[in-house]
Enzyme design. Structure first.
Site, PDB file in Angstrom:
ATOM      1  N   LYS A 129     -41.006   3.277 -68.889  1.00  9.04           N
ATOM      2  CA  LYS A 129     -39.963   3.060 -67.874  1.00  9.04           C
ATOM      3  C   LYS A 129     -38.938   2.095 -68.447  1.00  9.04           C
ATOM      4  O   LYS A 129     -39.301   0.996 -68.880  1.00  9.04           O
ATOM      5  CB  LYS A 129     -40.621   2.480 -66.614  1.00  9.04           C
ATOM      6  CG  LYS A 129     -39.669   2.273 -65.445  1.00  9.04           C
ATOM      7  CD  LYS A 129     -40.460   1.865 -64.199  1.00  9.04           C
ATOM      8  CE  LYS A 129     -39.547   1.540 -63.040  1.00  9.04           C
ATOM      9  NZ  LYS A 129     -40.312   1.035 -61.883  1.00  9.04           N
ATOM     10  N   ASP A 132     -27.858   3.689 -66.398  1.00  9.95           N
ATOM     11  CA  ASP A 132     -27.960   3.521 -67.854  1.00  9.95           C
ATOM     12  C   ASP A 132     -29.353   3.836 -68.394  1.00  9.95           C
ATOM     13  O   ASP A 132     -29.578   3.782 -69.601  1.00  9.95           O
ATOM     14  CB  ASP A 132     -27.546   2.095 -68.256  1.00  9.95           C
ATOM     15  CG  ASP A 132     -28.411   1.029 -67.596  1.00  9.95           C
ATOM     16  OD1 ASP A 132     -29.423   1.386 -66.957  1.00  9.95           O
ATOM     17  OD2 ASP A 132     -28.079  -0.165 -67.736  1.00  9.95           O
ATOM     18  N   ARG A 143     -46.211   2.416 -68.000  1.00 14.39           N
ATOM     19  CA  ARG A 143     -46.888   2.540 -66.704  1.00 14.39           C
ATOM     20  C   ARG A 143     -47.936   3.639 -66.786  1.00 14.39           C
ATOM     21  O   ARG A 143     -47.718   4.671 -67.414  1.00 14.39           O
ATOM     22  CB  ARG A 143     -45.837   2.869 -65.651  1.00 14.39           C
ATOM     23  CG  ARG A 143     -46.385   3.105 -64.284  1.00 14.39           C
ATOM     24  CD  ARG A 143     -45.319   2.964 -63.239  1.00 14.39           C
ATOM     25  NE  ARG A 143     -44.349   4.063 -63.238  1.00 14.39           N
ATOM     26  CZ  ARG A 143     -43.327   4.130 -62.388  1.00 14.39           C
ATOM     27  NH1 ARG A 143     -43.119   3.187 -61.496  1.00 14.39           N
ATOM     28  NH2 ARG A 143     -42.491   5.143 -62.438  1.00 14.39           N
ATOM     29  N   ASP A 156     -39.370   9.481 -52.513  1.00 14.23           N
ATOM     30  CA  ASP A 156     -39.503   9.563 -53.971  1.00 14.23           C
ATOM     31  C   ASP A 156     -40.373   8.425 -54.496  1.00 14.23           C
ATOM     32  O   ASP A 156     -40.720   8.413 -55.682  1.00 14.23           O
ATOM     33  CB  ASP A 156     -38.127   9.550 -54.657  1.00 14.23           C
ATOM     34  CG  ASP A 156     -37.281   8.364 -54.240  1.00 14.23           C
ATOM     35  OD1 ASP A 156     -37.092   8.163 -53.029  1.00 14.23           O
ATOM     36  OD2 ASP A 156     -36.825   7.628 -55.120  1.00 14.23           O
TER      37      ASP A 156
END
Ligand code: AMP
Ligand code: MG
Length: 475
Positions: A110, A122, A173, A245
């Site tokens: 991530k 970005d 993660r 989400d």
């Protein structure tokens, strides 16, 4: 020698339309900030590597053999409005491993650069949010809450630009999957039942092999999410952005952005700077999760040939959720008071204490912990001593019927949680190049149900002026 992971990638075998392959953006000068060696071992990682090499690997500069980086497509309802295309805008699934325990897990980077789903972003993350997620997700795991885990945090050596210039970082993660309600909404929004069915079969294989169709799959997600939100409530945890989400199919907590633990108890506590209406306030979480499940239900209806006849069954499944949350919350708050199996008759006792706590802004964590260790000390936390004494008489009478209430309370009421002011202080030091406060906080949070005398300062609520008023996503 280097390290190896037993990759066995299944999501990557799904056909076109689920993801886009994409290599991570190289980091210019990776530096290892944290590495979770016990988790690496659980994942089946073998070999060894010095910190410089681990930094190269978990920055994405030197991917391990078998990695197949890709960005997943998903949609989502954000603060009530539907976004038909979100997706991994700053994350890459690098693969899946089947660990020592037989459990399949995703490994994801991530903050590893732009993807086809980045929209205006970005694709990057800063060391503050990365270390924050590392600390809080690992604390949640130690507290026994289903959650994504943190395997590594690496500073990239690159600058990212938010309100100010900040040092960039990548978090590795780990999750039993990264499937979200939003994955199903993505194909619902495109009216693509064929892909949605494949997605459901993939999700069922990973999370609920006994489910035999969309309705039983939905019921499984509802049951897991009901348990999860009850657990959050019982720990004073506020996720902050419970958009669909950020709601998993697995029932794990995901996306630690503006999350926080409450200090003083108040059911309408909000920290997130982007949650101006209090949609995701502490006690609203129990109402928002059923709303999120209604979105999953309506997405899954696309799979029913005769949707008309099925709507009633799906509606009932969603309508059952508040009752499930309520029952799980009653059970957990009962246990916080030493009652192994609370029933309706105990509800008044629990609510009476919460009312006293709310009136005085009593510290959520410390009140329950003190009740289990030394109720006299808990009494000193209330200025309305008569009201507390009255409540305590009722409680004493109730737990006289329990076998070992203090033992139970010591197991469920943590002595230490990631308090916001401590987390913020650790991140501020890390920005100055000092990781010692981060490491020390991480050490204490690894055993939240016991706290050494020497570490007792970590249990203290913020002093006036130390309170954190707002938390930020850091996106
Ligand atoms: P989050 O608020 O982290 O749950 O992210 C919501 C959506 O925005 C997801 O699709 C993310 O991938 C995307 N996103 C968040 N931050 C960035 C970023 N810096 N660059 C690109 N996409 C981002
Ligand atoms: Mg998210």
């Amino acid at each position: 020698m280097s390290i190896a992971f037993p990759f066995d990638n299944s999501f990557a075998t799904l056909p076109e339309g689920f993801f886009l392959r994409q290599p991570p953006r190289p980091a210019s000068a990776p530096e290892l900030l944290a590495f979770n060696a016990p988790l690496a071992a659980d994942l089946g990682m073998t070999g060894e590597a010095p910190p410089e090499e681990l930094a190269q690997i978990f920055a994405g500069n030197q991917l391990p053999e078998g990695a197949d980086p890709l960005a997943q497509a998903y949609a989502g309802h954000q603060f009530g409005g539907f976004s038909p295309q979100l997706g991994d805008g700053r994350a890459l699934l690098i693969g899946e491993v089947v660990g020592r325990d037989g459990q399949r897990r995703d490994i994801q980077l991530k903050g590893s650069g732009r993807t086809a789903f980045s929209r205006g972003g970005d694709g990057l993350a800063g060391i503050g949010p990365v270390l924050r997620e590392y600390l809080v997700s690992e604390a949640m795991a130690a507290l026994g809450v289903p959650t994504t885990r943190s395997l590594a945090a690496v500073a990239t050596g690159d600058t990212i630009y938010r309100e100010t210039a900040l040092p960039g970082a990548v978090l590795t993660r780990v999750a039993s999957s990264h499937l979200r309600v939003g994955h199903f909404e993505f194909f619902a929004g495109r009216r693509d039942p064929a892909r949605m069915r494949l997605l459901m079969e993939h999700a069922i294989a990973r999370h609920d092999p006994r489910a035999d169709g969309p309705l039983s799959f939905l019921k499984g997600v509802i049951a897991r999410q009901a348990e999860l939100v009850a657990q959050w409530l019982s720990l004073g945890f506020i996720h902050g952005v419970m958009n669909t989400d950020n709601t998993t199919i697995s029932g794990e907590t995901i996306d630690y952005g503006p999350c926080a633990f409450m200090d003083g108890y108040h059911p309408q506590t909000v920290f997130s700077s982007i949650d101006r209406q209090g949609r995701y306030a502490y006690d609203n979480q129990r109402h928002v999760l059923p709303w999120n499940m209604a979105q999953l239900a309506s997405a899954l209806l696309l799979l029913e040939e005769e949707a008309e006849g099925q709507v009633e069954a799906y509606t009932q499944a969603v309508h059952a959720m508040p009752g499930l949350i309520d029952a799980a919350t009653l059970r957990r708050f009962g246990q916080k008071l030493g009652i192994a199996e609370a029933d309706e008759a105990d509800r008044g006792l629990i609510e009476a204490l919460l009312t006293l706590m709310q009136n005085e802004g009593a510290d959520f964590t410390n009140t329950f912990r003190a009740l289990g260790e030394d109720p006299g000390r808990a009494g000193t936390m209330f200025s309305d001593t008569a009201a507390f004494a009255g409540w305590r008489r009722d409680w004493d009478a109730r737990i006289a019927r329990e076998e070992a209430p203090q033992d139970l309370m010591a197991r469920v009421n943590p002595a230490v949680i990631p308090r916001n002011h401590r987390v913020e202080a650790a991140l501020a030091a890390a920005h100055q190049g000092d990781l010692a406060p981060f490491r020390d906080l991480h050490r204490v949070l690894a055993t939240p149900f016991s706290l050494a005398e020497a570490d007792s300062a970590y249990a203290a609520p913020p002093r006036p002026g130390e309170e954190v008023q707002a938390t930020f996503c850091g996106t």
